[in-house]
Scaffold this active site. Structure first.
Site, mmCIF file in Angstrom:
data_model
loop_
_atom_site.group_PDB
_atom_site.id
_atom_site.type_symbol
_atom_site.label_atom_id
_atom_site.label_comp_id
_atom_site.label_asym_id
_atom_site.label_seq_id
_atom_site.Cartn_x
_atom_site.Cartn_y
_atom_site.Cartn_z
ATOM 1 N N LYS A 128 0.814 -1.219 0.000
ATOM 2 C CA LYS A 128 0.000 0.000 0.000
ATOM 3 C C LYS A 128 0.848 1.270 0.000
ATOM 4 C CE LYS A 128 -3.580 -0.453 -0.391
ATOM 5 N NZ LYS A 128 -4.279 -0.774 -1.661
ATOM 6 N N GLY A 129 2.063 1.144 -0.534
ATOM 7 C CA GLY A 129 2.927 2.314 -0.632
ATOM 8 C C GLY A 129 2.920 2.935 -2.014
ATOM 9 N N GLY A 130 2.584 2.127 -3.021
ATOM 10 C CA GLY A 130 2.603 2.576 -4.410
ATOM 11 C C GLY A 130 3.440 1.683 -5.294
ATOM 12 N N THR A 131 3.657 0.440 -4.857
ATOM 13 C CA THR A 131 4.517 -0.474 -5.618
ATOM 14 C C THR A 131 3.931 -0.827 -6.989
ATOM 15 O OG1 THR A 131 3.514 -2.388 -4.514
ATOM 16 C CG2 THR A 131 5.519 -1.474 -3.540
ATOM 17 N N ARG A 132 2.617 -0.994 -7.062
ATOM 18 C CA ARG A 132 1.994 -1.330 -8.351
ATOM 19 C C ARG A 132 2.172 -0.186 -9.338
ATOM 20 N NH1 ARG A 132 1.084 -5.224 -11.700
ATOM 21 N NH2 ARG A 132 0.665 -6.485 -9.840
ATOM 22 N N ARG A 209 5.639 5.287 2.325
ATOM 23 C CA ARG A 209 4.540 6.241 2.416
ATOM 24 C C ARG A 209 4.298 6.551 3.883
ATOM 25 N NH1 ARG A 209 -1.448 4.347 0.279
ATOM 26 N NH2 ARG A 209 -2.515 6.373 0.318
ATOM 27 N N LYS A 334 -7.296 0.249 -6.706
ATOM 28 C CA LYS A 334 -6.420 1.368 -6.375
ATOM 29 C C LYS A 334 -7.235 2.662 -6.329
ATOM 30 C CE LYS A 334 -3.137 -1.644 -6.706
ATOM 31 N NZ LYS A 334 -2.500 -2.194 -5.490
ATOM 32 N N THR A 337 -11.595 5.170 -1.603
ATOM 33 C CA THR A 337 -11.792 6.185 -0.572
ATOM 34 C C THR A 337 -11.505 5.560 0.786
ATOM 35 O OG1 THR A 337 -13.494 7.282 -1.891
ATOM 36 C CG2 THR A 337 -13.446 7.775 0.462
ATOM 37 N N HIS A 338 -10.607 6.168 1.530
ATOM 38 C CA HIS A 338 -10.203 5.604 2.816
ATOM 39 C C HIS A 338 -11.316 5.688 3.856
ATOM 40 C CE1 HIS A 338 -5.580 6.066 2.092
ATOM 41 N NE2 HIS A 338 -6.161 5.197 1.282
#
Length: 371
Positions: A128-132, A209, A334, A337-338
């Site tokens: 959930k850091g932006g790896t994708r 992140r 991706k 909304t959190h």
């Protein structure tokens, strides 16, 4: 007497005719053999020295050529005559969204002539850091070939062996980098030693992140799959009134980056690791990807011309390639909304992570400004 002479003459004539006919046949046969051999040798010489140019329309025909022709044609398609595969940007200039359509069709065909190799570089974390996003962005570079799925070799499938792992990889040419992504490697205690055993020279990319935002994103993803799980607050704290954070919860533990990094530094030099800011990846994707390309030793082909900001999703997407009528964004999973978390809870977690963050900044020599 005359009759005998005539008979003898006839025999001589017949023999002469037979020998003459046989000679002609032999000569014709030899001529055909020599001509055919010459034609074959000429064709082989031509094919070996003058490979046909690689064009989009002839992509399928390339599959029938020799390997040396394929290698030359692939480089020709990417470099437009450059002798150095890294000089393609000089020959072509910055590509559009994904380079020319012909280049990528030729790249697809070309991989049939490459070899499956163990990765030169790994995106090892974090979840959930932006790896994708990093994977999808770097894959448009013609000198990178990446596995699209997460093999989980160094954490779940290590007993299958390196040959199995190599077999999963895409085919690459000598000038290309092989890359794979599995975010859970960063928090797997055995992963650094196992990767080091594969190669001491592996380059490692870590996308980090703000750990509080990351934890909320992690929880949001889990909640979408398991709606009956406890609340974020119940999972994050042993005792919220006392501010006791539950570090056994994976969503919290992942964000303690310095603890995991210390494990990696037992096996790898810090110079072998590159840290991508998940926040800057959203606000300045071209800048972050430029630094990733530098770290991997690649020409800066991926630039701001490749991106546009999708306001609906809240993050950058790739502009549409020439072969598609649609832009290329990450999937529906991706940009969720959190879950709304109370400000008091966020501040408690920020206070918890602060000392870990400061030590992390000092170690990597980079201030991510999460406080």
């Amino acid at each position: 007497m005359a009759q005998r002479l005539l008979t003898s003459a006839n025999r001589v004539s017949a023999r002469f005719a037979f020998i003459f006919t046989l000679s002609l046949s032999c000569a014709y046969l030899c001529y055909n053999i020599i001509f055919y051999r010459g034609a074959v040798m000429t064709k082989q010489t031509y094919d070996g020295k003058r490979c046909p140019p690689s064009k989009n329309a002839g992509g399928k025909k390339l599959l029938g050529k020799l390997d040396n022709c394929a290698s030359l044609n692939v480089r020709s398609a990417f470099q437009r005559g450059s002798s150095d595969p890294r000089d393609q940007s000089k020959a072509q200039g910055p590509p559009g969204a994904h380079g020319t359509d012909a280049n990528f069709k030729n790249m697809s065909a070309a991989q049939k002539y490459g070899n499956k190799k163990l990765p030169n570089a790994l995106i090892v974390g974090v979840k959930k850091g932006g790896t994708r996003a990093v994977l999808e962005f770097i894959r448009i570079h013609p000198d990178v070939r990446a596995l699209g799925t997460e093999p989980h070799f160094f954490d779940r499938n290590y007993d299958r062996g390196l040959d199995w792992y190599r077999g999963l990889m895409p085919r690459t040419l000598d000038s290309q980098i092989t890359l794979e992504k599995t975010p859970s490697y960063f928090v797997t205690r055995e992963a650094p030693h196992r990767i080091s055993s594969m190669s001491h020279d592996t380059k490692l990319i870590v996308v980090v992140r703000n750990p509080v935002t990351r934890a909320i994103s992690d929880y949001t993803q889990t909640l979408s799959k398991k709606p009956d799980i406890p609340t974020f607050e119940e999972l994050a704290f042993k005792n919220q009134s006392l501010g006791l954070v539950d570090t056994s919860w994976n969503a919290i533990r992942i964000g303690m980056y310095i603890l995991h990094l210390e494990n990696w530094l037992q096996y790898f030099r810090l110079s072998q690791m590159h840290f991508v800011s998940g926040e800057r990846l959203i606000t300045d994707p071209a800048g972050e990807m430029g630094r990733v390309q530098d770290f991997l030793g690649l020409k800066r082909i991926i630039t701001d011309k490749h991106f546009y900001f999708n306001r609906t999703k809240g993050f950058p997407c790739l502009k549409k390639p020439e072969s598609s009528s649609q832009p290329r964004c990450l999937g529906k999973s991706k940009g969720r909304t959190h879950v709304q978390i109370e400000q008091e809870v966020i501040e408690q977690l920020q206070e918890f992570y602060r000392p870990f963050n400061i030590k992390f900044y000092e170690t990597v020599g980079q201030d991510f400004k999460w406080d």
